[in-house]
Design a protein around this motif. Sequence first.
Motif, short mmCIF file in Angstrom:
data_model
loop_
_atom_site.label_atom_id
_atom_site.label_comp_id
_atom_site.label_asym_id
_atom_site.label_seq_id
_atom_site.Cartn_x
_atom_site.Cartn_y
_atom_site.Cartn_z
N ASP A 44 1.18 -0.99 0.02
CA ASP A 44 -0.53 0.29 0.02
C ASP A 44 0.96 1.36 0.15
N SER A 45 1.84 1.45 0.84
CA SER A 45 2.71 2.72 1.14
C SER A 45 4.45 2.25 1.36
N PRO A 46 5.15 2.29 0.51
CA PRO A 46 6.54 2.40 1.03
C PRO A 46 6.72 2.67 1.68
N GLY A 47 7.32 2.81 2.80
CA GLY A 47 8.32 2.92 4.17
C GLY A 47 8.50 2.27 5.52
N PRO A 48 9.12 2.52 6.79
CA PRO A 48 9.60 1.66 7.18
C PRO A 48 7.50 1.39 8.26
N PHE A 49 8.12 0.79 8.77
CA PHE A 49 6.53 -0.03 8.88
C PHE A 49 6.05 0.45 10.19
N PHE A 50 7.65 0.68 10.97
CA PHE A 50 6.62 1.33 12.37
C PHE A 50 6.64 2.76 12.13
N TYR A 51 6.42 3.68 12.78
CA TYR A 51 6.44 4.96 13.24
C TYR A 51 6.94 5.51 14.39
N SER A 52 8.02 6.45 14.65
CA SER A 52 7.79 6.82 16.70
C SER A 52 8.00 8.30 15.98
N GLN A 53 7.14 8.96 17.43
CA GLN A 53 7.48 10.62 17.49
C GLN A 53 7.16 10.76 18.91
N ASP A 54 7.59 12.28 18.54
CA ASP A 54 8.34 13.37 19.97
C ASP A 54 6.61 13.30 20.97
N ARG A 55 6.12 13.04 22.16
CA ARG A 55 4.70 13.52 22.81
C ARG A 55 5.32 13.72 24.22
#
Length: 465
Positions: free
Chosen positions: A307-318
């Motif tokens: 569906d969308s190439p790229g990393p599986f996980f996504y991390s972000q500052d919270r």
Amino acid sequence: MPTVLVFLIDLLLTALAVETAGWIVRLGFHPDATLGLAGTTVAASAATFAAALGAYLTGLHAPSLLLQTKQVVARVALVSVGAVLATLVVAYFIWYQPIGRTGLVLIGTLTFILLLCWRLLYGRFIAKGPRISMVMLGTGPVERRFAARLNTLGHTRYAVRGFIEGGEITTELPKQSVVLGVPVPEDVEDPPVLGPLDDVVELCQEAEITHAVIVGVSGLSDAQVRAMSLLQAHGVRVHTAGNIWMNVALQVPIDLVDARWVLNTFEQLDRPAVLAAKRLVDLSVSAIGLLVFAAMFPLLWVVQRLDSPGPFFYSQDRVGVAGRVFRVHKVRTMRVAEREQQRWASESDDRTTRFSRLLRRLRIDEFPQFWNVVRGDMSLVGPRPEQPKIVDELERDIPYFGYRHLVKPGITGWAQIHQGYAASVDESAVKLSYDLYYVGRLSVLMDLDIMLRTAFVMLARIGSR
């Protein structure tokens, strides 16, 4: 009406629906049928409990919802279908007590009719029934704003009948129009000023008023304290505006937060046994969640790659407890080129993909956050963690926004099940009022309640952005 009593009435009415269905089946279709609590006991009990629990989880115990007829009809219909499905599963696949299609249809129909009629009658009583007369101690703008908001709520049993001069607070409070979740009405006529504070007992007795409201407890004069003592001694109950609003709206009114609320909250959070039990629930549920996610991972990875190439996980500052910044982990649901932008999420965010919209609706993208819970960065239940940039903006614009960081952020929370996601400063102000309610009443039972009701929120697609 207490929630427990509403739950018991639902149990009774559903049991009556099952018994009536059995009577109709025996009278008109199958004389030897054993449908009901006397025969197919386990299946009948499953239907009864499923309907009562479903009514609670769908919010049918909330007075504010009962004034929305379309919502009541839709949710009672959903509860009735749930009762039929529970009966079907238990009768045919667990306890082997065949009931028949006629019995199932009658159980669903009668459950719908009885629960709907009782909810409509209760809602009519709430809207048209008698009100508890109250008087506001004070005539200032904060007192008038609170009275206007309270008097415009159709589901509350309280009504402000007048003001007393000399009882207003002396401290300045934030002036925001939506912090109580209800805009200040412009065309609502103010109740009359009944008289001075010195004559408050006689004024209340003449007007047959049994309750008085004081906005705050900070900066009270000796005359105000003496007046409240006399009122209480003469049978007129004295309340703070904050407590009244928490009871009718399940929110902490941000513009009425005072020193007493802060101190009570500190004491509420200083309970090691409660925090330990909350941590045990967090670890237990998160372990199960991670196992489920591990089982789904191979399929999710393949579909996302297509569906969308790229990393599986996504991390972000919270931002977490005590304002500490941590990295939250999710399944990536946005395009790689735009994922680092910190901005409000919208209902139809253009950064999401086709597959990711499904993940968001089912909340599958949030399963990796169970790892944050295990690490101690988050809890299962708590205020929704925000991005640092957005937190900085909201702390400038909304009073007491930092108070939500007194507890760990959560995957779900009190604000999530009542409002969903916020996409503006005004929505965040309303959401904060729910968060502060949770912070002030934190308990394991409340956490379990929120987790159960989150299931309905997910099914109804509330807050999926």
